[in-house]
Design a protein around this motif. Structure first.
Motif, PDB file in Angstrom:
ATOM      1  N   SER A  31      55.115  43.972  46.335  1.00  0.00           N
ATOM      2  CA  SER A  31      54.838  44.225  47.758  1.00  0.00           C
ATOM      3  C   SER A  31      53.434  44.758  47.987  1.00  0.00           C
ATOM      4  CB  SER A  31      55.870  45.205  48.321  1.00  0.00           C
ATOM      5  OG  SER A  31      55.866  46.420  47.583  1.00  0.00           O
ATOM      6  N   ALA A  32      52.841  45.403  46.970  1.00  0.00           N
ATOM      7  CA  ALA A  32      51.461  45.884  47.097  1.00  0.00           C
ATOM      8  C   ALA A  32      50.453  44.763  46.902  1.00  0.00           C
ATOM      9  CB  ALA A  32      51.199  46.990  46.086  1.00  0.00           C
ATOM     10  N   ASP A  33      50.860  43.690  46.242  1.00  0.00           N
ATOM     11  CA  ASP A  33      49.986  42.542  45.993  1.00  0.00           C
ATOM     12  C   ASP A  33      50.856  41.288  45.930  1.00  0.00           C
ATOM     13  OD1 ASP A  33      48.151  40.659  45.213  1.00  0.00           O
ATOM     14  OD2 ASP A  33      47.784  41.505  43.214  1.00  0.00           O
ATOM     15  N   PRO A  34      51.177  40.662  47.096  1.00  0.00           N
ATOM     16  CA  PRO A  34      52.101  39.527  47.139  1.00  0.00           C
ATOM     17  C   PRO A  34      51.695  38.341  46.274  1.00  0.00           C
ATOM     18  CG  PRO A  34      51.714  40.401  49.337  1.00  0.00           C
ATOM     19  CD  PRO A  34      50.732  41.073  48.429  1.00  0.00           C
ATOM     20  N   SER A  35      50.443  38.310  45.828  1.00  0.00           N
ATOM     21  CA  SER A  35      50.039  37.217  44.943  1.00  0.00           C
ATOM     22  C   SER A  35      50.579  37.410  43.532  1.00  0.00           C
ATOM     23  CB  SER A  35      48.515  37.119  44.888  1.00  0.00           C
ATOM     24  OG  SER A  35      47.954  38.287  44.280  1.00  0.00           O
ATOM     25  N   GLN A  36      51.075  38.619  43.232  1.00  0.00           N
ATOM     26  CA  GLN A  36      51.617  38.913  41.901  1.00  0.00           C
ATOM     27  C   GLN A  36      53.128  38.693  41.939  1.00  0.00           C
ATOM     28  OE1 GLN A  36      51.079  42.946  40.484  1.00  0.00           O
ATOM     29  NE2 GLN A  36      51.161  42.308  38.338  1.00  0.00           N
ATOM     30  N   THR A  37      53.607  37.689  41.241  1.00  0.00           N
ATOM     31  CA  THR A  37      55.033  37.352  41.230  1.00  0.00           C
ATOM     32  C   THR A  37      55.703  37.965  40.013  1.00  0.00           C
ATOM     33  OG1 THR A  37      54.636  35.290  40.038  1.00  0.00           O
ATOM     34  CG2 THR A  37      54.615  35.191  42.457  1.00  0.00           C
ATOM     35  N   PHE A  38      57.002  38.166  40.152  1.00  0.00           N
ATOM     36  CA  PHE A  38      57.780  38.698  39.040  1.00  0.00           C
ATOM     37  C   PHE A  38      58.506  37.569  38.338  1.00  0.00           C
ATOM     38  CE2 PHE A  38      61.617  40.272  37.028  1.00  0.00           C
ATOM     39  CZ  PHE A  38      61.136  41.350  36.305  1.00  0.00           C
ATOM     40  N   THR A  39      58.375  37.513  37.009  1.00  0.00           N
ATOM     41  CA  THR A  39      59.120  36.557  36.195  1.00  0.00           C
ATOM     42  C   THR A  39      59.827  37.346  35.101  1.00  0.00           C
ATOM     43  OG1 THR A  39      57.469  34.842  36.618  1.00  0.00           O
ATOM     44  CG2 THR A  39      58.994  34.478  34.782  1.00  0.00           C
ATOM     45  N   MET A  40      61.146  37.289  35.106  1.00  0.00           N
ATOM     46  CA  MET A  40      61.986  38.148  34.282  1.00  0.00           C
ATOM     47  C   MET A  40      61.631  38.091  32.802  1.00  0.00           C
ATOM     48  SD  MET A  40      66.150  38.049  34.305  1.00  0.00           S
ATOM     49  CE  MET A  40      66.149  36.268  34.052  1.00  0.00           C
TER      50      MET A  40
END
Length: 977
Positions: free
Chosen positions: A460-469
């Motif tokens: 949420s602080a940097d929407p360009s950073q996605t989470f991949t498990m």
């Protein structure tokens, strides 16, 4: 081969239904009713056959050796018949051959007995719905001690999983009471009887080996047993029975951990629950405070997660005994039983943490039935990849030495015993986090099962950073290690003497008297350490970077797969995830940060400890009697037991004193004065003592002598408080500041309760038992138990002189309650269909059913104020076992079912936790070859054929956990000579 020698009995309790019954359970329940009726029909048929045979001429009698299932059932019936109170038994089918894989799973076949399961096997045992820690367990007359839950503080519940069934000759489940029986069981007493050297007439040797396959782990485990008897002379013998096993086990779980109520998501006019203090307010807009508004708050899951827990365990159970017949009237024995479990358990968890409303998009909620949130979207959630490495070792031992002097009418028995239990657990946790994760949609099915895709998460602080498990770089917040060493010790020393005088005639047949003295020491200690490294922060001049964190994860991770295997969880699930190597990560973390970890961080301080010492003296007097009333035999016993208990509890106490900052100017506020004379932070010892008078009466009426027997029993029983509830663990505040004194603020404490009274109950039993033939038994029983004193959850007590120093506190602690009642009925039938033609005469059935109800428990749902049932009580439970047996072949199919029951009254979120109804289907085939291989026996055993799981619930539609441990197939052999 084994001739009939032993005996048995059956009895049952139950509890409340939370969800549905499976189709299989319903079908088997219908079949059960048919089995009970069929048993009655078989009784009539076989009784008629016997009556006809009695009128026929007696021909040559062929002596038949009865073995296996039939011998076990006959011996169990005989054992019940000979008991002095309400008792049920299970008897080994042959030397080293118990009906089930462990003692707990064998006990579940007894009417009124229900078991808990961990990692796919039976562990704890409750009788008539009374929780396992209130069941007394003895091995060869000596008390067994220990805690079955490895991650809870010391309790009384015996770990039956560590007790190899190969050691056991018979199990007696005593539900009534006699004055001569050792006190300590509110639910009842389980007596474990092992084989003794002089049970054998000659030398004996037996070896068995088996392989067990778990289809979820796709792993094999082995077990070996050796039994040897050496007869030094006809009257002196030695026995050694050793079982060694390695066991690999697992459970996979879909979890929500807890459901919380923190907000009203649907703005419905309907209350989620009603608070009696605000029952007249029907519109939330009219609420004067947040407590009133909470009536409209909806439920939502707090930590949806997936888990794979795996164990690799070594077990050893051994029993050795020497037995001497010193003369025709005097015999003696000395024996020792040793059990150990030593395992490594790795718990891997991938979890979505949404503890606060700030973690969620407030406009994303949908709400379904029962005011349960059916979906939400994260906004500032935390994703945690967490693994725990547990080193756990449990050792228990029972030393027993005694004598038996029999001189005509006088019998004297004496024994000394020493029981120990030592449990050491070292938990090392490794975790990595990603915080501020938004955009994850979590949905929940009708039963509350979670469905979500973590790979949709965004920072949420940097929407360009996605989470991949499965990408180490996605864990952008911190790394942490956590230590939690736990140690429990329990040591019990006993001495007892029993005298019996047999009268030759008259109303009184036996006079029994005796005493027992014991000393028990219970100790518990837990320490705690956490070391955290946040990405971007400086530690001793070193900045912890995302790249370094990802490298640490990459070096210590692996892919977990096959999540839940073939088990149907009812919703889509992931196949696996990137799991942490818990031990490797822990060690690498310490090595990586060796230069920047302070001495304070390295310390592992003790955070909780206690020690309880109990000294108990008991004596009893019992009269056995026999007479006739209206020509019918009447027999039984009456007596009383007196028990005196002295208990000293030692534990930590923190007493803080609040005073004025400046006594001359109270307006400056208050402060804690650590140097005040009343301040304290050290160990305290508090004492308590109590006495109990326990009368008992058991009466039998032979309506049809030796066949149809009416039984009635009444008794008072007691059990000592659990060690963890006696723990002082006091944190107290003395208010001496001017503001508190002027406003009337009281001193407060949060503490344990070392002055708890014991559990006390009155019980009544009524049963009609029909011993129709040597193979056929029918029984119906009613029972009622009134709990006069038991232990409730924490409550506030006012004006307590807690430390006996004159200072009064309002103390929040566990307290005694009273008034709870349980009652129910049991039905039991078992028979071999010997009168049927052909192969049907080799078939048989054993079935039982228990219904139980409870009221006025004093336990309440912390979130809804609804009254809860007693823990461990299933309303209905039943067993049905079908047999086929010849000299060469035995086939058994067994089904065990129990309704939902309360597991704990409140989890961390205040929710009660129930275990849903479940039924387990097992099968066993034994082949006994003849001729050259007659000393061998081969068997195949299958457990959980229907892929049943263990489902934990917080309420309707609120799944807490859905566990599955797989199916197990065992193949093995036994060689004896």
């Amino acid at each position: 081969m084994n001739k009939t020698i032993v005996k048995s009995i059956a009895y049952t309790p139950s509890l409340p239904l939370m969800l549905k019954q499976s189709g299989l359970a319903y079908g088997i329940r219908c079949a059960l009713a048919g089995s009970l009726a069929l048993g009655a029909h078989a009784v009539l048929a076989q009784s008629a056959d016997e009556a006809e045979s009695e009128s026929m001429p007696i021909a040559a009698i062929e002596e038949v050796e009865v073995v296996g299932i039939r011998a076990s059932m006959r011996s169990a019936i005989d054992r019940k018949k000979a008991a002095g109170t309400a008792t049920d038994s299970i008897v080994a089918e042959d030397i080293g051959q118990f009906p089930d894989k462990n003692v707990s799973e064998a006990l579940q076949r007894v009417t009124g007995v229900q078991i808990g399961r961990e990692f796919g096997e039976g562990t704890s045992v409750s009788i008539r719905g009374v929780e396992p820690q209130l069941v007394n367990v003895e091995v060869n007359g000596q008390a067994a001690i220990g805690a079955s839950d490895p991650f809870a503080s010391a309790g009384r519940s015996v770990d039956f999983a560590s007790m190899a069934s190969e050691l056991v000759k018979a199990l007696d489940v005593i539900k009534g009471s006699e004055a001569r029986l050792t006190e300590g069981g509110i639910g009842g007493t389980i007596q474990v009887v092992t084989r003794k050297p002089n049970d054998f007439d000659e030398h004996y040797f037996q070896l068995s080996a088996e392989n067990q396959y778990n289809d979820l782990m796709e792993a094999n485990s082995q077990k070996y047993n050796l039994t040897g008897v050496y007869k030094f002379t006809e009257k002196v013998g030695g026995l050694l029975n050793v079982t060694m096993a390695d066991r690999q086990s697992t459970y996979h779980a879909l979890r929500n951990t807890e459901w919380v109520r923190q907000a009203d998501y649907d703005n419905s006019p309907d209350k989620t629950f009603e608070d009696p203090d605000y029952a007249n307010i029907t519109d939330v807009a009219n609420c004067p405070d947040s407590t009133c508004e909470a009536q409209w708050y909806d439920f939502r899951a707090r930590i949806p997660r997936t888990s794979i827990w795996e164990r690799d365990e070594d077990r050893l159970s051994a029993n050795g005994m020497l037995q001497f017949e010193l003369s025709d009237s005097l015999s003696a024995h000395v024996g020792y039983t040793y059990n150990t479990r030593d395992f490594v358990q790795v718990d891997s968890n991938m979890q979505l943490e949404v503890a606060s409303e700030s973690n969620l998009d407030p406009n994303s909620f949908t709400v379904g039935a029962n005011h349960n949130a059916s979906s939400f979207v994260t906004e500032e959630a935390t994703i945690v990849n967490r693994a725990v490495h547990n080193d756990w070792k449990l050792e228990s031992g029972i030393f027993d030495a005694g004598f038996d002097f029999d001189a005509g009418n006088l019998n004297i028995q004496g024994s000394i015993g020493h029981s120990t239990q030592d449990q050491k657990i070292y938990q090392r946790e490794s975790r990595v986090n990603a915080n501020g994760v938004g955009n994850v949609l979590a949905e929940f099915s009708g039963d509350g099962s979670p469905v979500y895709d973590l790979d949709t998460g965004l920072n949420s602080a940097d929407p360009s950073q996605t989470f991949t498990m499965n990408e180490p770089e996605s864990y952008w917040f911190y790394s942490r290690i956590y230590d939690k060493p736990i140690e429990t010790k329990d040591e019990l020393t006993t001495a007892k003497l029993d005298l019996t005088y047999n009268f030759d005639d008259g109303f009184i047949t036996k006079l029994r008297t005796g005493f027992r003295i014991s000393k028990e020491d219970i100790g518990y200690s837990r320490s705690d350490r956490r070391i955290t490294r946040i990405i971007g922060n400086d530690y001793g001049g070193d900045t912890w970077t995302l790249e370094e964190n990802a490298a640490l994860i990459s070096r210590n991770s692996y892919m977990l797969d096959n999540f839940l295997g073939s088990y149907d969880a009812g919703v889509p699930v992931i196949d696996g995830w990137l799991g942490l190597n818990a031990a490797g990560f822990y060690n690498d973390f310490l090595a990586t940060h060796a230069g920047n970890i302070s001495a304070d961080e390295l310390a592992i301080p003790e955070v909780s400890y206690y020690d309880v010492e109990r000294n108990i003296q008991a004596l009893y007097l019992q009269l056995d009697f026999a007479t006739e009333v209206a020509g019918l035999p009447v027999w039984g016993n009456v007596g009383a037991r007196y028990v005196r208990t002295e208990a000293d509890t030692s534990g930590n106490a923190l007493v803080e004193v609040q005073v004025d900052v400046d006594p001359s100017d109270p307006s400056l506020g208050n402060v804690l004065d650590s140097n005040h004379p009343m301040a304290y932070n050290d160990e305290r010892t508090l004492s308590n003592d109590y006495s109990d008078f326990l009368p008992s009466l058991n009466v039998n009426l032979g309506i049809i002598p030796d066949q149809l027997i009416l039984y009635a029993g009444a008794a008072k029983v007691m059990a000592h408080p659990k060690g963890k509830d006696l723990n002082i663990a006091a944190t107290c505040l003395i208010r001496l500041d001017t503001e508190s004194l002027n406003l009337g603020y009281t001193n407060t404490c949060s503490a344990g309760n070392p002055r708890l009274d014991p559990y006390r109950a009155k019980q009544l039993d009524l049963a009609i038992n029909w011993y129709a033939t040597e193979d056929t038994f029918l029984s119906a029983a009613l029972f009622k138990k009134e709990l006069d004193t038991w232990v409730l959850e924490r409550d506030e007590q006012f004006g307590v002189n807690y430390f006996n120093d004159g200072t009064l506190y309002d103390v929040t602690q566990v307290v005694n309650g009273s008034g709870a009642t349980t009652e129910g009925y049991e039905l039991t039938a078992s028979t071999f269909f010997s009168s049927l033609p052909g192969i049907l005469q080799n078939t048989g059935v054993s079935a039982n059913f228990t219904h139980l109800e409870g009221e006025d428990t004093g336990l309440f749902n912390q979130l809804t104020n609804e009254e809860l049932p007693l823990p461990s009580q299933s309303e209905d439970s039943y067993n049905i076992t079908l047999f086929y047996e010849t000299d060469m072949l035995s086939v058994k199919l067994a089904y065990n079912y129990r309704d939902a029951y309360l597991h704990i009254p409140a989890d961390r979120g205040g929710n009660p936790v129930y275990v849903d109804d479940a039924g387990f289907l097992d099968a066993k085939v034994v082949f006994r070859p003849q001729g050259a291989l007659e000393n061998f026996k081969f068997y195949v055993d299958a457990r959980n054929l229907t892929e049943e799981g263990n489902v934990y619930l917080n309420g309707p539609g609120r799944l807490s956990e859905n566990r599955y441990s797989g199916r197990e197939l065992t193949a093995g052999f036994t060689y004896s000579m």
